[in-house]
Design a protein around this motif. Structure first.
Motif, mmCIF file in Angstrom:
data_model
loop_
_atom_site.group_PDB
_atom_site.id
_atom_site.type_symbol
_atom_site.label_atom_id
_atom_site.label_comp_id
_atom_site.label_asym_id
_atom_site.label_seq_id
_atom_site.Cartn_x
_atom_site.Cartn_y
_atom_site.Cartn_z
ATOM 1 N N GLY A 1 42.757 10.737 15.759
ATOM 2 C CA GLY A 1 41.760 10.573 14.696
ATOM 3 C C GLY A 1 40.834 11.752 14.511
ATOM 4 N N VAL A 2 41.098 12.838 15.241
ATOM 5 C CA VAL A 2 40.309 14.065 15.054
ATOM 6 C C VAL A 2 41.246 15.260 14.942
ATOM 7 C CG1 VAL A 2 38.107 13.462 16.150
ATOM 8 C CG2 VAL A 2 40.038 14.174 17.581
ATOM 9 N N GLY A 3 40.749 16.330 14.362
ATOM 10 C CA GLY A 3 41.469 17.603 14.401
ATOM 11 C C GLY A 3 42.299 17.919 13.179
ATOM 12 N N LEU A 4 42.982 19.033 13.315
ATOM 13 C CA LEU A 4 43.723 19.640 12.217
ATOM 14 C C LEU A 4 44.776 18.715 11.600
ATOM 15 C CD1 LEU A 4 44.025 22.353 10.728
ATOM 16 C CD2 LEU A 4 45.679 23.045 12.474
ATOM 17 N N TYR A 5 45.431 17.914 12.423
ATOM 18 C CA TYR A 5 46.530 17.075 11.906
ATOM 19 C C TYR A 5 46.053 16.131 10.824
ATOM 20 C CZ TYR A 5 45.689 12.401 13.984
ATOM 21 O OH TYR A 5 45.205 11.153 14.287
ATOM 22 N N LYS A 6 44.761 15.765 10.884
ATOM 23 C CA LYS A 6 44.207 14.853 9.878
ATOM 24 C C LYS A 6 44.293 15.445 8.475
ATOM 25 C CE LYS A 6 41.476 11.729 10.405
ATOM 26 N NZ LYS A 6 41.697 10.319 10.047
ATOM 27 N N LYS A 7 44.314 16.794 8.419
ATOM 28 C CA LYS A 7 44.305 17.459 7.120
ATOM 29 C C LYS A 7 45.701 17.745 6.601
ATOM 30 C CE LYS A 7 39.878 19.641 7.999
ATOM 31 N NZ LYS A 7 39.395 20.589 8.984
ATOM 32 N N VAL A 8 46.738 17.490 7.447
ATOM 33 C CA VAL A 8 48.097 17.844 7.023
ATOM 34 C C VAL A 8 48.882 16.593 6.638
ATOM 35 C CG1 VAL A 8 50.169 19.147 7.627
ATOM 36 C CG2 VAL A 8 47.951 19.887 8.492
ATOM 37 N N ALA A 9 49.482 15.950 7.596
ATOM 38 C CA ALA A 9 50.231 14.720 7.307
ATOM 39 C C ALA A 9 50.012 13.764 8.476
ATOM 40 C CB ALA A 9 51.718 15.013 7.113
ATOM 41 N N PRO A 10 48.798 13.203 8.559
ATOM 42 C CA PRO A 10 48.395 12.480 9.765
ATOM 43 C C PRO A 10 49.331 11.341 10.157
ATOM 44 C CG PRO A 10 46.818 12.177 7.972
ATOM 45 C CD PRO A 10 47.746 13.254 7.556
ATOM 46 N N LYS A 11 50.016 10.787 9.167
ATOM 47 C CA LYS A 11 50.886 9.670 9.525
ATOM 48 C C LYS A 11 52.138 10.152 10.237
ATOM 49 C CE LYS A 11 53.001 5.520 7.685
ATOM 50 N NZ LYS A 11 53.477 4.802 6.501
ATOM 51 N N PHE A 12 52.609 11.349 9.861
ATOM 52 C CA PHE A 12 53.939 11.773 10.300
ATOM 53 C C PHE A 12 53.958 12.844 11.381
ATOM 54 C CE2 PHE A 12 54.191 10.468 5.813
ATOM 55 C CZ PHE A 12 54.978 9.343 5.979
ATOM 56 N N ALA A 13 52.916 13.644 11.472
ATOM 57 C CA ALA A 13 52.959 14.757 12.428
ATOM 58 C C ALA A 13 51.606 14.955 13.088
ATOM 59 C CB ALA A 13 53.386 16.047 11.717
ATOM 60 N N GLY A 14 51.665 15.276 14.368
ATOM 61 C CA GLY A 14 50.434 15.505 15.125
ATOM 62 C C GLY A 14 49.874 14.198 15.637
ATOM 63 N N GLY A 15 48.871 14.302 16.477
ATOM 64 C CA GLY A 15 48.367 13.068 17.063
ATOM 65 C C GLY A 15 46.912 13.117 17.467
ATOM 66 N N GLY A 16 46.222 14.210 17.142
ATOM 67 C CA GLY A 16 44.822 14.314 17.524
ATOM 68 C C GLY A 16 44.528 15.665 18.120
ATOM 69 N N VAL A 17 43.701 15.660 19.143
ATOM 70 C CA VAL A 17 43.336 16.907 19.809
ATOM 71 C C VAL A 17 43.397 16.657 21.314
ATOM 72 C CG1 VAL A 17 41.473 18.577 20.193
ATOM 73 C CG2 VAL A 17 41.896 17.705 17.882
ATOM 74 N N MET A 18 43.852 17.696 22.036
ATOM 75 C CA MET A 18 43.928 17.599 23.491
ATOM 76 C C MET A 18 42.645 18.174 24.106
ATOM 77 S SD MET A 18 46.901 16.290 23.437
ATOM 78 C CE MET A 18 47.074 16.050 25.208
ATOM 79 N N TYR A 19 42.153 17.483 25.116
ATOM 80 C CA TYR A 19 40.915 17.923 25.775
ATOM 81 C C TYR A 19 41.126 18.042 27.283
ATOM 82 C CZ TYR A 19 38.685 16.774 21.360
ATOM 83 O OH TYR A 19 38.340 16.730 20.036
#
Lengths: 274, 335
Positions: free
Chosen positions: B180-198
């Motif tokens: 629910g945070v990070g760059l993926y939210k701006k691309v295709a949040p449903k299909f690619a990426g998953g958030g941010v690693m900390y």
């Protein structure tokens, strides 16, 4: 009658390249965490696909093969001086004409061994492969123990590697889509057998045929290509006369000689009409 | 024999090693720190008592308050990682301190370990080891994990896509994901990426200012120490020699910037972690002794890259020679 279009060396390059790039793209996409997410690893036989280390190792092997075959090809091109595949002046314009001809807006230009758009497509593909190899090697280097490179280099190398992967993938898709066009299909089998019908060449690759016979290209190269064609004919003739008796070899050879003369006359005649 | 800071200083001074300086407080440490120096920490398990008197160990509290401004603030509702029916959301569990989470970058393992027939209580602060050749950084598909000159391994949280590959390839599964945070939210949040690693970044900002990381400064027992890599390694080995002790992190994963010191063999500790800590989910790292770096095998394979082009040129040279000799009739039996 058949003409040699792709000799064994070229077919070897084409298929080794195709295979290694296929493996590289599959394992390369596997470097993103997508095969687990999209259940690709649930497909029987593909359980390994979500294991990053397995796909990475395969990626390295396939990359080494791609480097091998790329250097093989470059050396081949330089050694044989067969530059037919490299773009020529005016190829972009001619490519547009070819695409227009597909939808009936123009007439297809007279072609050499390769169409202008094939030469342009080759350049795009070759540049992509070269960029992928260079960026890939940097990626390999930076992951060796004891090697540290700057964060911005790591970042940009990754982006360029990914970008050219997309470009290469698109160029492969276009390459395959070309075979939706019926007129291109005889070329498919030529990449397997190496040969193509003379009639097809006469119709579509007029300039190439002229080159095969004419003085436009170096004589040694012409001799090579004519010779390749002759060998093929010899094989064909042998097949045709396979039912005959074996002690007619001398007669066969004479027949081949005769054919050769006819062939040469034909080529000259063709050239004259051009 | 447990080494005290005083005896260490004395020994270090006697042996002419300047390591002592970095152990003698922030001020002097700052003077010693130059920006391109490589750093490491020692975590002395003989000194760590897990802050049993506190609700939250001091290092954990310090880490949390220092990094609080950088904790993820996801927009809700958070979508699943389609087609999978889940997503990783720790935003309602920010108070958890008994594992690594996107909101808890260090934690203390409290264990009962078998040693010489006795049960011994062992407390182990856990966080990123900051590897010499970090697989997370090497294998990040987007190249956004930096192995800094200081030795800290740092995730660029602005560019992270949250695929969690770094966690999968880390021998200890250290980085943790918040959806629910990070760059993926701006691309295709449903299909690619998953958030941010900390994860822990070794407080690289503080180190660059010449200060100690938050956990180092906060430890009431000086169980965690920062110094230059060479000094810390030398100290660790000297300590191990003098105390018949054990080191974890020097050889593991090809070398790290964290040296754990223990009187109890790490094999026993690893065993205890696996029995008492491991719940089958990420965020509770084990301590496998001599664990291999996943980059080693491809690294060995990289030698093939030197052979491949040479083989290509030679093979083609042969083909070209044969073709130019007009020997194509034999071609079909070649290659």
């Amino acid at each position: 009658m058949k003409i040699v279009r792709h000799n064994l060396a070229i077919r070897f390059v084409h298929w080794v390249t195709a295979l290694s790039i296929f493996v590289l793209i599959f394992t390369g996409f596997g470097q993103m965490p997508m095969y687990k997410r999209y259940n690709v690893d649930q497909i029987p036989g593909l359980g390994w696909s979500s294991d990053f280390m397995v796909t990475l190792n395969i990626h390295y092997v396939a990359a080494a093969i791609l480097i091998f075959i790329s250097l093989y090809y470059i050396t081949y091109l330089i050694g044989t001086r067969r530059w037919d595949i490299l773009p020529r002046r005016g190829d972009i314009k001619e490519s547009i004409q070819i695409f227009a001809s597909m939808v009936g807006l123009a007439e297809e230009p007279k072609n050499r061994k390769y169409l202008a758009e094939q030469r342009v497509a080759f350049l795009i593909t070759a540049v992509s492969v070269a960029m992928l190899i260079v960026t890939g090697l940097i990626k390999v280097y930076k992951n060796l123990p004891g090697v540290d490179v700057s964060a911005s280099l790591v970042f940009w190398i990754a982006q360029i590697h990914n970008l050219f992967t997309v470009i290469l993938l698109l160029s492969i898709i276009v390459h395959l889509l070309a075979f939706l066009i019926k007129d291109n299909r005889p070329l498919v089998s030529s990449m397997f057998t190496g040969q193509i019908d003379r009639a097809y060449v006469e119709r579509r690759h007029e300039l190439w045929l002229a080159e095969l016979a004419g003085p436009a290209i170096a004589t040694e190269e012409k001799a090579l290509i004519v010779e390749e064609t002759e060998i093929l004919e010899k094989v064909e003739n042998k097949e045709e006369s396979a039912t005959g008796e074996s002690n007619e070899t001398i007669g066969d050879c004479e027949a081949i000689e005769e054919n050769k003369v006819i062939e040469r006359n034909e080529i000259t005649a063709d050239l004259n009409t051009v | 024999m447990a080494i005290t800071r005083r005896t260490f200083l004395k020994r270090a001074a006697l042996s002419g090693v300047t390591a002592a300086v970095v152990l003698s407080g922030t001020e002097k440490a700052a003077a010693q720190m130059s920006p391109h120096q490589e750093y490491a920490t020692i975590i002395d398990l003989t000194k760590c008592d897990g802050c049993s008197h506190l609700d939250t160990p001091a290092c954990v509290s310090a880490c949390r308050s220092k990094n609080q401004p950088r904790f993820p603030q996801p927009e809700k509702p958070i979508g699943d990682y389609w087609p999978q029916p889940f997503h990783e959301d720790w935003s309602d569990k920010q108070q958890i301190i008994d594992r690594l989470t996107p909101y808890n970058w260090t934690y203390v393992q409290h264990l009962e370990v078998e040693h010489q027939g006795r049960k011994v209580r062992v407390h182990i602060p856990r966080r990123c080891m900051h590897c010499d050749n970090p697989p997370c950084s090497g294998l990040c598909p987007f190249g956004v994990i930096d192995n800094t000159p200081e030795g800290a391994v740092v995730i660029d949280t602005d560019m992270c896509f949250g695929g969690a590959k770094c966690r999968d390839v880390c021998p200890w599964g250290i980085p943790q994901r918040q959806a629910g945070v990070g760059l993926y939210k701006k691309v295709a949040p449903k299909f690619a990426g998953g958030g941010v690693m900390y994860k822990c970044d070794m407080c690289i900002d503080l180190i660059q200012e010449g200060k100690e990381p938050a956990c180092v400064a906060a430890c009431p027992n000086q169980a965690i120490t920062l110094g230059t890599k060479e000094e810390m390694r030398a100290y660790a080995h000297r300590w191990a020699d003098e105390n018949q002790g054990h080191i974890y992190g020097d050889l593991e994963n090809g070398g790290t910037a964290t040296f754990y010191l223990s009187q109890i063999p790490f094999e026993n500790i690893d065993q205890a972690i696996k029995e008492q800590e491991n719940d089958g989910k990420p965020g509770r790292p084990s301590m496998e002794v001599g664990i291999n770096n996943p980059l080693d095998e491809p690294g060995n394979m990289a030698k093939a890259f030197a052979i491949a082009p040479v083989a290509g040129v030679l093979a083609a040279g042969l083909s070209v020679y044969k073709i130019m000799q007009g020997e194509e009739q034999h071609e079909d039996s070649e290659a």
